[in-house]
Structures are given as structure tokens and as C-alpha cells.
Design a protein around this motif. Sequence first.
Motif, PDB file in Angstrom:
ATOM      1  N   ASN A  74      34.331  68.942 132.636  1.00 44.22           N
ATOM      2  CA  ASN A  74      34.280  69.896 133.743  1.00 44.22           C
ATOM      3  C   ASN A  74      35.645  70.483 134.083  1.00 44.22           C
ATOM      4  OD1 ASN A  74      31.417  69.730 134.379  1.00 44.22           O
ATOM      5  ND2 ASN A  74      31.875  67.611 134.944  1.00 44.22           N
ATOM      6  N   GLU A  75      36.658  70.123 133.295  1.00 40.86           N
ATOM      7  CA  GLU A  75      38.022  70.605 133.484  1.00 40.86           C
ATOM      8  C   GLU A  75      38.496  70.482 134.931  1.00 40.86           C
ATOM      9  OE1 GLU A  75      38.104  74.516 131.622  1.00 40.86           O
ATOM     10  OE2 GLU A  75      38.723  73.558 129.748  1.00 40.86           O
ATOM     11  N   CYS A  76      38.376  69.257 135.446  1.00 39.38           N
ATOM     12  CA  CYS A  76      38.865  68.996 136.790  1.00 39.38           C
ATOM     13  C   CYS A  76      39.508  67.611 136.846  1.00 39.38           C
ATOM     14  CB  CYS A  76      37.753  69.126 137.828  1.00 39.38           C
ATOM     15  SG  CYS A  76      36.462  67.899 137.692  1.00 39.38           S
ATOM     16  N   ILE A  77      40.342  67.434 137.846  1.00 40.42           N
ATOM     17  CA  ILE A  77      41.015  66.163 138.057  1.00 40.42           C
ATOM     18  C   ILE A  77      40.746  65.720 139.490  1.00 40.42           C
ATOM     19  CG2 ILE A  77      43.224  64.937 138.072  1.00 40.42           C
ATOM     20  CD1 ILE A  77      44.243  67.102 136.087  1.00 40.42           C
ATOM     21  N   GLU A  78      40.127  64.558 139.618  1.00 38.72           N
ATOM     22  CA  GLU A  78      39.857  63.973 140.927  1.00 38.72           C
ATOM     23  C   GLU A  78      41.045  63.088 141.280  1.00 38.72           C
ATOM     24  OE1 GLU A  78      36.134  61.817 140.676  1.00 38.72           O
ATOM     25  OE2 GLU A  78      35.329  63.369 139.359  1.00 38.72           O
ATOM     26  N   TYR A  94      40.916  68.909 141.788  1.00 38.79           N
ATOM     27  CA  TYR A  94      41.741  70.000 141.287  1.00 38.79           C
ATOM     28  C   TYR A  94      41.106  70.616 140.056  1.00 38.79           C
ATOM     29  CZ  TYR A  94      45.309  68.089 144.376  1.00 38.79           C
ATOM     30  OH  TYR A  94      45.995  67.645 145.469  1.00 38.79           O
ATOM     31  N   THR A  95      41.105  71.957 140.014  1.00 35.89           N
ATOM     32  CA  THR A  95      40.544  72.688 138.881  1.00 35.89           C
ATOM     33  C   THR A  95      41.580  73.687 138.371  1.00 35.89           C
ATOM     34  OG1 THR A  95      39.556  74.296 140.396  1.00 35.89           O
ATOM     35  CG2 THR A  95      38.168  72.444 139.717  1.00 35.89           C
ATOM     36  N   LYS A  96      41.180  74.452 137.336  1.00 36.49           N
ATOM     37  CA  LYS A  96      42.094  75.424 136.724  1.00 36.49           C
ATOM     38  C   LYS A  96      42.760  76.307 137.784  1.00 36.49           C
ATOM     39  CE  LYS A  96      40.476  75.981 132.062  1.00 36.49           C
ATOM     40  NZ  LYS A  96      40.150  76.961 131.052  1.00 36.49           N
ATOM     41  N   GLY A  97      44.028  76.588 137.524  1.00 34.62           N
ATOM     42  CA  GLY A  97      44.788  77.445 138.429  1.00 34.62           C
ATOM     43  C   GLY A  97      45.430  76.701 139.590  1.00 34.62           C
ATOM     44  N   MET A  98      45.142  75.419 139.730  1.00 32.20           N
ATOM     45  CA  MET A  98      45.672  74.646 140.849  1.00 32.20           C
ATOM     46  C   MET A  98      46.856  73.791 140.404  1.00 32.20           C
ATOM     47  SD  MET A  98      42.068  73.517 142.640  1.00 32.20           S
ATOM     48  CE  MET A  98      42.703  73.140 144.257  1.00 32.20           C
ATOM     49  N   THR A  99      47.642  73.350 141.384  1.00 32.95           N
ATOM     50  CA  THR A  99      48.798  72.498 141.145  1.00 32.95           C
ATOM     51  C   THR A  99      48.621  71.193 141.900  1.00 32.95           C
ATOM     52  OG1 THR A  99      50.225  74.429 140.936  1.00 32.95           O
ATOM     53  CG2 THR A  99      51.305  72.328 141.383  1.00 32.95           C
ATOM     54  N   ILE A 100      48.889  70.087 141.211  1.00 35.53           N
ATOM     55  CA  ILE A 100      48.812  68.773 141.842  1.00 35.53           C
ATOM     56  C   ILE A 100      50.227  68.344 142.205  1.00 35.53           C
ATOM     57  CG2 ILE A 100      48.161  66.349 141.553  1.00 35.53           C
ATOM     58  CD1 ILE A 100      46.238  67.292 139.324  1.00 35.53           C
ATOM     59  N   LYS A 101      50.413  67.921 143.450  1.00 34.59           N
ATOM     60  CA  LYS A 101      51.702  67.375 143.871  1.00 34.59           C
ATOM     61  C   LYS A 101      51.521  65.862 143.924  1.00 34.59           C
ATOM     62  CE  LYS A 101      54.590  69.654 146.474  1.00 34.59           C
ATOM     63  NZ  LYS A 101      55.211  70.330 147.606  1.00 34.59           N
ATOM     64  N   THR A 102      52.268  65.151 143.085  1.00 35.23           N
ATOM     65  CA  THR A 102      52.090  63.707 142.939  1.00 35.23           C
ATOM     66  C   THR A 102      53.068  62.929 143.808  1.00 35.23           C
ATOM     67  OG1 THR A 102      53.677  63.435 141.151  1.00 35.23           O
ATOM     68  CG2 THR A 102      51.463  64.091 140.528  1.00 35.23           C
ATOM     69  N   VAL A 110      47.299  71.995 136.591  1.00 42.42           N
ATOM     70  CA  VAL A 110      46.043  71.583 135.964  1.00 42.42           C
ATOM     71  C   VAL A 110      45.857  72.307 134.624  1.00 42.42           C
ATOM     72  CG1 VAL A 110      43.520  71.554 136.218  1.00 42.42           C
ATOM     73  CG2 VAL A 110      44.978  70.979 138.156  1.00 42.42           C
ATOM     74  N   ASP A 111      46.225  73.573 134.575  1.00 37.19           N
ATOM     75  CA  ASP A 111      46.108  74.334 133.325  1.00 37.19           C
ATOM     76  C   ASP A 111      46.909  73.683 132.193  1.00 37.19           C
ATOM     77  OD1 ASP A 111      44.572  76.049 134.790  1.00 37.19           O
ATOM     78  OD2 ASP A 111      46.012  77.695 134.800  1.00 37.19           O
ATOM     79  N   ASP A 112      48.060  73.121 132.519  1.00 39.71           N
ATOM     80  CA  ASP A 112      48.881  72.454 131.507  1.00 39.71           C
ATOM     81  C   ASP A 112      48.186  71.207 130.972  1.00 39.71           C
ATOM     82  OD1 ASP A 112      50.824  74.376 131.770  1.00 39.71           O
ATOM     83  OD2 ASP A 112      52.173  73.129 132.984  1.00 39.71           O
ATOM     84  N   VAL A 113      47.542  70.467 131.843  1.00 39.87           N
ATOM     85  CA  VAL A 113      46.824  69.255 131.417  1.00 39.87           C
ATOM     86  C   VAL A 113      45.724  69.613 130.451  1.00 39.87           C
ATOM     87  CG1 VAL A 113      45.347  67.340 132.172  1.00 39.87           C
ATOM     88  CG2 VAL A 113      47.359  67.988 133.541  1.00 39.87           C
ATOM     89  N   PHE A 114      44.912  70.571 130.808  1.00 36.57           N
ATOM     90  CA  PHE A 114      43.780  70.915 129.942  1.00 36.57           C
ATOM     91  C   PHE A 114      44.181  71.788 128.759  1.00 36.57           C
ATOM     92  CE2 PHE A 114      41.674  69.589 133.866  1.00 36.57           C
ATOM     93  CZ  PHE A 114      40.916  68.562 133.336  1.00 36.57           C
TER      94      PHE A 114
END
Length: 118
Positions: A74-78, A94-102, A110-114
Motif C-alpha cells: 500500500n506504499e505507506c508507513i505506519e 505516511y504515504t507518498k509525498g510526505m516526510t517523516i520526522k524521526t 516516504v518517496d525515497d523509501v519506496f
Amino acid sequence: MAVVFENEKEKFEFLPDIMVCCSSQKFEGLKYKGIPLLIVEILSYATQHRDRGLKLYVYEKFGVKEYWIVDIANECIEVYSNNINGKYMTYNNYTKGMTIKTINNITILVDDVFGVVK
């Protein structure tokens, strides 16, 4: 590498896909007997119930600061975070086009991960 969670009543041992551990004194051979800062599991059909069920419960209970479930289909990160007293206070999807702040304000696109997965 395995991670072991243990208290006086329970013991769990898992092989996370990715984990970030910051205490070298807690390594015993190929096992980490401490609480990682971050655990990432790559979801598959065979593991999804365990990743979203037992592992989520154990990681939350034992105080893992962040737990990510990467859902390739589903190309998402929970992201479960903000663990206070054994409970995740924050959940974000988080889905495509979004940024995760860790943890420590590191940002991941997210685009880089997928982009690497495909």
C-alpha cells in the motif's frame, strides 16, 4: 540480530527487520537485551497479523520509543511514537509525498523509501 524483551512474568524474542540500539553494553552475542530506540518491520502477508498484533503490543509495553510498519503493498508507513509509560500516544500513517520526522529530528521522505523498494 535478535532483540529480547523480558520482565519477571514474560519473555519475548524477535528478529526485527531494522532496529536502532544505542547501548553496546546490552549486546550478548547476537542478542540485544535492552530497549531499542526504533524498530522497523517490513510488512508481508505472512507477518502482518504478528507485526500489527503481538509485536506492536510488546514493543509498546516494553517502551520502544518508535515502531514503524512499512507496508510495501500500500506504499505507506505506519509510525507509532511518543511512548509514555508503555503506551504509544501518537500514530501517523505516511504515504507518498510526505516526510517523516524521526527521533532526533531526522527527516525521511516516504518517496525515497519506496523508490528504493521498487
